[in-house]
Scaffold this motif. Sequence first.
Motif, PDB file in Angstrom:
ATOM      1  N   LYS A  40      -8.221   8.223   3.742  1.00  0.00           N
ATOM      2  CA  LYS A  40      -7.413   6.952   3.996  1.00  0.00           C
ATOM      3  C   LYS A  40      -6.658   7.220   2.418  1.00  0.00           C
ATOM      4  CE  LYS A  40      -6.775   2.781   6.504  1.00  0.00           C
ATOM      5  NZ  LYS A  40      -7.516   1.754   6.799  1.00  0.00           N
TER       6      LYS A  40
ATOM      7  N   VAL B 191       3.952   9.223   4.820  1.00  0.00           N
ATOM      8  CA  VAL B 191       3.790   9.072   6.155  1.00  0.00           C
ATOM      9  C   VAL B 191       3.366  10.438   6.825  1.00  0.00           C
ATOM     10  CG1 VAL B 191       4.200   8.023   8.492  1.00  0.00           C
ATOM     11  CG2 VAL B 191       4.701   6.859   6.252  1.00  0.00           C
TER      12      VAL B 191
ATOM     13  N   SER C  36      -1.728   5.968   5.130  1.00  0.00           N
ATOM     14  CA  SER C  36      -2.125   5.116   6.102  1.00  0.00           C
ATOM     15  C   SER C  36      -1.332   3.790   5.597  1.00  0.00           C
ATOM     16  CB  SER C  36      -3.502   4.882   6.158  1.00  0.00           C
ATOM     17  OG  SER C  36      -4.308   6.025   6.663  1.00  0.00           O
TER      18      SER C  36
ATOM     19  N   HIS D  61       9.351  -1.030   8.015  1.00  0.00           N
ATOM     20  CA  HIS D  61       8.596  -1.508   9.171  1.00  0.00           C
ATOM     21  C   HIS D  61       9.089  -1.053  10.456  1.00  0.00           C
ATOM     22  CE1 HIS D  61       5.523  -3.976  11.082  1.00  0.00           C
ATOM     23  NE2 HIS D  61       6.648  -4.779  11.795  1.00  0.00           N
ATOM     24  N   LYS D  62      10.525  -1.272  10.479  1.00  0.00           N
ATOM     25  CA  LYS D  62      10.889  -1.133  11.918  1.00  0.00           C
ATOM     26  C   LYS D  62      10.783   0.763  11.902  1.00  0.00           C
ATOM     27  CE  LYS D  62      15.403  -1.223  14.239  1.00  0.00           C
ATOM     28  NZ  LYS D  62      16.774  -1.588  14.120  1.00  0.00           N
TER      29      LYS D  62
ATOM     30  N   PHE E  96       8.493   2.699  10.852  1.00  0.00           N
ATOM     31  CA  PHE E  96       6.882   3.174  10.849  1.00  0.00           C
ATOM     32  C   PHE E  96       6.168   1.947  11.162  1.00  0.00           C
ATOM     33  CE2 PHE E  96       9.217   5.184   7.178  1.00  0.00           C
ATOM     34  CZ  PHE E  96       9.217   6.651   7.727  1.00  0.00           C
ATOM     35  N   PRO E  97       6.294   1.432  12.599  1.00  0.00           N
ATOM     36  CA  PRO E  97       5.515   0.248  12.732  1.00  0.00           C
ATOM     37  C   PRO E  97       4.031   0.308  12.745  1.00  0.00           C
ATOM     38  CG  PRO E  97       6.475   1.136  14.682  1.00  0.00           C
ATOM     39  CD  PRO E  97       7.108   1.895  13.455  1.00  0.00           C
ATOM     40  N   GLU E  98       3.612   1.721  12.707  1.00  0.00           N
ATOM     41  CA  GLU E  98       1.930   1.903  13.072  1.00  0.00           C
ATOM     42  C   GLU E  98       1.559   2.083  11.502  1.00  0.00           C
ATOM     43  OE1 GLU E  98       3.978   5.876  11.802  1.00  0.00           O
ATOM     44  OE2 GLU E  98       4.225   4.007  13.095  1.00  0.00           O
ATOM     45  N   VAL E  99       2.186   1.753  10.471  1.00  0.00           N
ATOM     46  CA  VAL E  99       1.875   2.152   9.033  1.00  0.00           C
ATOM     47  C   VAL E  99       1.792   0.721   8.345  1.00  0.00           C
ATOM     48  CG1 VAL E  99       2.461   2.846   6.899  1.00  0.00           C
ATOM     49  CG2 VAL E  99       2.649   4.243   8.538  1.00  0.00           C
ATOM     50  N   SER E 100       0.566   0.255   7.840  1.00  0.00           N
ATOM     51  CA  SER E 100       0.541  -0.965   7.256  1.00  0.00           C
ATOM     52  C   SER E 100       1.196  -1.184   5.887  1.00  0.00           C
ATOM     53  CB  SER E 100      -0.817  -1.177   6.768  1.00  0.00           C
ATOM     54  OG  SER E 100      -1.809  -1.576   7.756  1.00  0.00           O
TER      55      SER E 100
ATOM     56  N   THR F 186       1.805  -6.882   5.745  1.00  0.00           N
ATOM     57  CA  THR F 186       0.660  -7.460   6.054  1.00  0.00           C
ATOM     58  C   THR F 186      -0.519  -7.813   5.098  1.00  0.00           C
ATOM     59  OG1 THR F 186      -0.419  -5.391   6.401  1.00  0.00           O
ATOM     60  CG2 THR F 186       0.901  -6.451   8.325  1.00  0.00           C
TER      61      THR F 186
END
Length: 254
Positions: A7, A30, A35, A78-79, A81-85, A113
């Motif tokens: 990770k 990404v 991650s 964020h828009k 790559f919504p799956e990436v923190s 986040t």
Amino acid sequence: MKDNKIKLMSHLVAGYPTDELAFTAARALVDGGASILEVQLPFSDPSADGPAIQGACTEVLKRGYKTEDGLNFIAKLHKEFPEVSIYLMSYGSLVYTPGVENFCKKAAAAGVTGMIIPDLPFDFDEGLTAACQKNGMNNIPVAAPSMSPERLKKMATAGFPYIYAALRTGITGTETSVDKATIDFLKATGEGGSKLYGGFGISNGNQAKALADSVEAIVAGSVFVRIITENKDNSEALYKAVRAKAEELTNKKN
């Protein structure tokens, strides 16, 4: 390691060298297996950053780049790559000046986040931890080997979900050897059950593999900033080089 994938939290300076190329680099990270994207807001006097990141910050600030520009960049990431923190890394004055709660509210709205503010002590953070919790984020304090055993234990047992473990003292960007002292420091930092992010001077796959069993994620920053700088005149080359390094650090191809 439970599996071969490592990770990776990868560091970007918002807007460097341009917003467009920074976005290209983020996509490469990404696609290469990162991650977490740790996005730094450019700052004029960064206490923990080595020459590569300092130079990047200086170049972006010369364009008149503001905190709002950095948050807009994060919102775009964020828009896409919504799956990436996405974690925001900055320094205390940028957070404190507009008001800690106000800043955290804006950061959360942009898709952040986690907050990493290395010059705000974990036990005197101007209300950062509380403001993060109120807005659905984590404050991620920074532990360093220079901390006294007593203070490190206090941080380790304070109940933070995550701690950023700086693997050595000084500034980022110079080579770090992962030895017994490093592993012992990580064990002490994780004593209270916090998940650890380990970084400072991580630049190759061998270091990543040596760390992987001791941390939630490895952290790499200056290595990517240097690659971006070397390829900033060629978007395609930049993408390929950043992605290749991310794949090396995450062990993605093995």
